[in-house]
Design an enzyme around this catalytic site. Structure first.
Site, PDB file in Angstrom:
ATOM      1  N   TYR A 124      -3.620  16.859  -6.218  1.00 50.94           N
ATOM      2  CA  TYR A 124      -3.375  15.968  -7.363  1.00 50.94           C
ATOM      3  C   TYR A 124      -2.486  16.683  -8.381  1.00 50.94           C
ATOM      4  CZ  TYR A 124      -4.188  12.758 -11.234  1.00 50.94           C
ATOM      5  OH  TYR A 124      -4.007  11.873 -12.271  1.00 50.94           O
ATOM      6  N   LYS A 155       1.450  15.719  -9.247  1.00 49.49           N
ATOM      7  CA  LYS A 155       1.831  15.312 -10.596  1.00 49.49           C
ATOM      8  C   LYS A 155       2.901  16.252 -11.158  1.00 49.49           C
ATOM      9  CE  LYS A 155      -0.638  11.657 -10.919  1.00 49.49           C
ATOM     10  NZ  LYS A 155       0.014  10.354 -11.010  1.00 49.49           N
ATOM     11  N   SER A 177       0.499  13.430 -15.163  1.00 55.68           N
ATOM     12  CA  SER A 177      -0.839  13.714 -15.694  1.00 55.68           C
ATOM     13  C   SER A 177      -0.809  15.081 -16.378  1.00 55.68           C
ATOM     14  CB  SER A 177      -1.839  13.763 -14.540  1.00 55.68           C
ATOM     15  OG  SER A 177      -3.025  14.405 -14.947  1.00 55.68           O
ATOM     16  N   ASP A 194       0.852  -1.193   0.000  1.00 59.55           N
ATOM     17  CA  ASP A 194       0.000   0.000   0.000  1.00 59.55           C
ATOM     18  C   ASP A 194       0.890   1.246   0.000  1.00 59.55           C
ATOM     19  OD1 ASP A 194      -1.688   2.081   0.396  1.00 59.55           O
ATOM     20  OD2 ASP A 194      -2.867   1.116   1.972  1.00 59.55           O
TER      21      ASP A 194
HETATM   22  N1  NAP Z   1      -7.114   7.504 -16.036  1.00 60.44           N
HETATM   23  C1  NAP Z   1      -6.807   8.722 -16.385  1.00 60.44           C
HETATM   24  O1  NAP Z   1      -7.607   9.418 -17.041  1.00 60.44           O
HETATM   25  C2  NAP Z   1      -5.479   9.304 -16.001  1.00 60.44           C
HETATM   26  C3  NAP Z   1      -5.116  10.537 -16.553  1.00 60.44           C
HETATM   27  C4  NAP Z   1      -3.893  11.089 -16.218  1.00 60.44           C
HETATM   28  C5  NAP Z   1      -3.039  10.421 -15.376  1.00 60.44           C
HETATM   29  N2  NAP Z   1      -3.392   9.234 -14.838  1.00 60.44           N
HETATM   30  C6  NAP Z   1      -2.453   8.577 -13.919  1.00 60.44           C
HETATM   31  O2  NAP Z   1      -2.213   7.252 -14.344  1.00 60.44           O
HETATM   32  C7  NAP Z   1      -1.948   6.432 -13.212  1.00 60.44           C
HETATM   33  C8  NAP Z   1      -2.842   5.213 -13.257  1.00 60.44           C
HETATM   34  O3  NAP Z   1      -4.184   5.637 -13.274  1.00 60.44           O
HETATM   35  P1  NAP Z   1      -5.364   4.659 -13.668  1.00 60.44           P
HETATM   36  O4  NAP Z   1      -6.420   5.494 -14.243  1.00 60.44           O
HETATM   37  O5  NAP Z   1      -4.834   3.508 -14.444  1.00 60.44           O
HETATM   38  O6  NAP Z   1      -5.838   4.175 -12.216  1.00 60.44           O
HETATM   39  P2  NAP Z   1      -6.752   2.945 -11.788  1.00 60.44           P
HETATM   40  O7  NAP Z   1      -7.441   2.341 -12.962  1.00 60.44           O
HETATM   41  O8  NAP Z   1      -7.572   3.428 -10.651  1.00 60.44           O
HETATM   42  O9  NAP Z   1      -5.692   1.867 -11.250  1.00 60.44           O
HETATM   43  C9  NAP Z   1      -4.923   2.187 -10.138  1.00 60.44           C
HETATM   44  C10 NAP Z   1      -3.977   1.057  -9.813  1.00 60.44           C
HETATM   45  O10 NAP Z   1      -3.177   1.487  -8.723  1.00 60.44           O
HETATM   46  C11 NAP Z   1      -3.381   0.653  -7.600  1.00 60.44           C
HETATM   47  N3  NAP Z   1      -3.406   1.453  -6.395  1.00 60.44           N
HETATM   48  C12 NAP Z   1      -4.229   2.494  -6.116  1.00 60.44           C
HETATM   49  N4  NAP Z   1      -3.928   2.995  -4.911  1.00 60.44           N
HETATM   50  C13 NAP Z   1      -2.906   2.252  -4.430  1.00 60.44           C
HETATM   51  C14 NAP Z   1      -2.146   2.288  -3.248  1.00 60.44           C
HETATM   52  N5  NAP Z   1      -2.395   3.166  -2.273  1.00 60.44           N
HETATM   53  N6  NAP Z   1      -1.160   1.383  -3.081  1.00 60.44           N
HETATM   54  C15 NAP Z   1      -0.902   0.467  -4.028  1.00 60.44           C
HETATM   55  N7  NAP Z   1      -1.571   0.376  -5.185  1.00 60.44           N
HETATM   56  C16 NAP Z   1      -2.567   1.277  -5.381  1.00 60.44           C
HETATM   57  C17 NAP Z   1      -4.727  -0.012  -7.844  1.00 60.44           C
HETATM   58  O11 NAP Z   1      -4.748  -1.246  -7.131  1.00 60.44           O
HETATM   59  P3  NAP Z   1      -6.060  -1.666  -6.305  1.00 60.44           P
HETATM   60  O12 NAP Z   1      -7.131  -1.867  -7.334  1.00 60.44           O
HETATM   61  O13 NAP Z   1      -5.645  -2.877  -5.601  1.00 60.44           O
HETATM   62  O14 NAP Z   1      -6.379  -0.526  -5.411  1.00 60.44           O
HETATM   63  C18 NAP Z   1      -4.690  -0.197  -9.348  1.00 60.44           C
HETATM   64  O15 NAP Z   1      -3.893  -1.305  -9.697  1.00 60.44           O
HETATM   65  C19 NAP Z   1      -2.169   7.323 -11.996  1.00 60.44           C
HETATM   66  O16 NAP Z   1      -0.926   7.772 -11.525  1.00 60.44           O
HETATM   67  C20 NAP Z   1      -2.998   8.462 -12.515  1.00 60.44           C
HETATM   68  O17 NAP Z   1      -2.798   9.637 -11.784  1.00 60.44           O
HETATM   69  C21 NAP Z   1      -4.592   8.660 -15.133  1.00 60.44           C
END
Ligand code: NAP
Length: 315
Positions: free
Chosen positions: A206, A210, A193, A110
């Site tokens: 956030y 980032k 991001s 975590d």
């Molecule tokens: N999606 C977008 O539109 C977007 C845009 C810009 C940037 N990003 C960045 O891309 C990255 C991934 O985003 P995503 O959209 O793919 O997120 P996501 O679908 O919510 O997936 C998050 C992943 O991180 C794990 N996680 C979350 N909190 C955690 C913690 N405290 N400790 C360990 N593992 C943790 C989750 O595991 P569990 O399921 O076990 O919690 C899951 O595997 C992030 O850094 C986000 O800021 C995303």
């Protein structure tokens, strides 16, 4: 020559210089939109990595999971790090079914933990493998854009989000860089991001976290490129995952797989990128605006988004 003629010539030259500067800026934007995705040949990732293991944080969902699958397809062994043990087992099984030739290891962790001591078991595991690629992907967002002290979960949520979005990139990069420097090869990919590119009102911690990632990536590149290490920072716009809260058009909001295929292609070509053609167009357009104007527009958009989320919740 009369004074008025001299002034005319100076103004004429200044006008041309100004137009030339604008043209150069537009050309640079066009290059960043087109070259990494369509023109430049893909770089050899194995040569850059110099070792077979790829470590991905937040690897059981969304963008992190897509990196794990893409890197497994490119014949890297995969080390998954994420919070939920059962999701790690599922992801490991899925990767092995699809790519039986690769090795997959995992560690439940975590990243909201705030102390270095908590990291020790994970760091011990990473020390036992040759890490060629580290994808610092894990990240948490606030559930709804809010002013700082109104963020849901209060100070506790702010602390957890900030810790998760800033500490892992420092501790894990520092741990793997030591072995990468000895090998004179390695790739670090930091998933920031588009929220890092502006001071986004209502996304406070956030956006700031980032931005920290982007800033640190630029510094690490200066410190370690001389040792053969590639540091890339990816600043995506919307990607269709659990995390995003704004629904966008499909062209601007790809699936995680589509996004990662595109972003991985740019490693070694561009240091900082949105990772995706359509996101790059958005980013370049925003970048052409005066910063105070884009900040203002984002603030208005985010306030409206906040109101619409509140209205939906109250229905
Ligand atoms: N999606 C977008 O539109 C977007 C845009 C810009 C940037 N990003 C960045 O891309 C990255 C991934 O985003 P995503 O959209 O793919 O997120 P996501 O679908 O919510 O997936 C998050 C992943 O991180 C794990 N996680 C979350 N909190 C955690 C913690 N405290 N400790 C360990 N593992 C943790 C989750 O595991 P569990 O399921 O076990 O919690 C899951 O595997 C992030 O850094 C986000 O800021 C995303």
């Amino acid at each position: 020559m009369e004074w008025s003629d001299a002034w005319s010539i100076i103004l004429f030259i200044l006008g041309y210089l100004f137009l030339a500067l604008i043209a150069l800026r537009l050309l640079a934007s066009l290059y960043r939109i087109v070259a990494p995705y369509l023109l430049c040949p893909r770089r050899n990732l194995h040569a850059r990595a110099g070792a077979r293991w790829a470590v991905i944080t937040g690897a059981t969902d969304g963008i992190g999971k897509a990196y794990a699958f893409e890197l497994a397809e490119q014949k890297f062994d995969i080390f998954l790090v994420s919070r939920t043990a059962s999701k790690l087992v599922t992801t490991k099984t899925e990767i092995l079914e699809k790519f039986p030739g690769v090795k997959v290891e995992m560690c439940a962790f975590d990243f909201t933990v705030p102390t270095f001591e908590d990291y020790q078991p994970l760091l011990n595991e990473l020390a036992s493998i040759d890490v060629g690629i580290l994808v610092n992907n894990v990240g948490m967002a606030i559930d709804c854009p809010e002013k700082l002290y109104e963020v849901e979960g209060g100070g506790e949520a702010l602390a957890r989000i900030s810790t998760c979005n800033t500490l892992p990139v420092i501790i894990l990069s520092s741990a793997v860089l030591e072995q990468m420097v000895k090998r004179k090869a390695g790739v670090i990919i930091n998933i920031s991001s588009m929220a890092a590119l502006n001071e986004m009102a209502y996304w406070n911690v956030y956006s700031a976290g980032k931005k920290f990632m982007l800033h640190l990536s630029n510094i690490l590149r200066q410190e370690y490129s001389v040792h053969g290490i590639t540091v890339q920072c990816v600043t995506p716009g919307g990607v269709s995952t659990k995390l995003k809260i704004v629904d966008g058009a499909e062209f601007f909001e790809p699936s995680a797989t589509k996004f990662v295929k595109s972003a991985l292609r740019t490693v070694g070509i561009v240091d900082n990128t949105t990772g995706y053609f359509a996101h790059q167009i958005m980013s370049e357009m925003v970048g052409l605006m005066p910063h105070c104007l884009s900040n203002r527009l984002f603030a208005i958009f985010n306030r409206k988004l906040r109101e619409s989320i509140h209205a939906k919740r109250n229905q």
